[in-house]
Scaffold this active site. Structure first.
Site, mmCIF file in Angstrom:
data_model
loop_
_atom_site.group_PDB
_atom_site.id
_atom_site.type_symbol
_atom_site.label_atom_id
_atom_site.label_comp_id
_atom_site.label_asym_id
_atom_site.label_seq_id
_atom_site.Cartn_x
_atom_site.Cartn_y
_atom_site.Cartn_z
ATOM 1 C CG ASN A 195 -1.642 1.257 1.475
ATOM 2 O OD1 ASN A 195 -1.836 2.053 0.573
ATOM 3 N ND2 ASN A 195 -2.073 1.461 2.709
ATOM 4 C CB CYS A 235 -2.678 -0.999 5.291
ATOM 5 S SG CYS A 235 -1.325 0.143 5.493
ATOM 6 C CG HIS A 236 -3.671 2.201 10.466
ATOM 7 N ND1 HIS A 236 -3.777 3.018 9.351
ATOM 8 C CD2 HIS A 236 -4.646 2.590 11.315
ATOM 9 C CE1 HIS A 236 -4.774 3.873 9.547
ATOM 10 N NE2 HIS A 236 -5.321 3.623 10.725
#
Length: 169
Positions: free
Chosen positions: A128, A136-137
């Site tokens: 990403n 994405c975390h």
């Protein structure tokens, strides 16, 4: 034309890279948001134009996010990034609400590749280019533990803490 700017944040100095895009915030489509020391981080290239003014709107959204006043970004990503599969995974990431987490397996199911597709999903998430902005975390292990993050697991934990998402490390 490729433009860039840096923005201070609680995670360290962020490098923003974008392309001209009429109609986008500040006239720039975001191609990369990198954290200091990030695996695969963008590096300023010869010929790139330092244009902090073009990223002012994006920088303001990031400030508001880190202050806890913004829960969803309104940023145009640059076109043509990633493979078709990666774009499907990244689109699924964009649907994970602020303050919530999902597993890699859940993302794989959302895009129709359960089972063995989980590894491919993890690889796509790891590529990403828009950390923080494309969340994405918010993707964690099926057992609730924090798994890899290109910017470091400590930063992943910091972002989830900011959002009030509970995760066990």
């Amino acid at each position: 034309m490729t433009m860039y700017a840096t923005v201070d944040s609680p995670l360290g100095e962020l490098l923003l890279v974008g392309e001209e895009a009429p109609g986008a915030v500040g006239g720039v489509a975001l191609a990369s948001l990198s954290l200091p020391g990030q695996k695969g981080a963008a590096v300023v290239q010869d010929g790139w134009v330092h244009a902090p003014e073009a990223f002012a709107g994006i920088a303001e959204q990031l400030r508001e996010y880190f202050e806890g006043r913004l829960t969803r970004f309104d940023i145009v990503p640059a076109e043509g990034l990633g493979t078709d599969f990666q774009r499907r995974v990244w689109a699924a990431l964009d649907t994970v609400p602020y303050g919530e987490t999902v597993s890699y397996g859940e993302i794989a199911e959302r895009i129709g590749t359960p089972g063995a597709g989980v590894r491919a999903v993890g690889t796509a998430i790891g590529r990403n280019p828009l950390l923080v902005v494309r969340p994405c975390h918010r993707v964690i292990g099926a057992d609730g533990t924090l798994r890899g993050y290109a910017g470091g697991v400590e930063r992943k934990e910091q972002l989830l803490g900011l959002e009030g998402a509970l995760a066990v490390r």
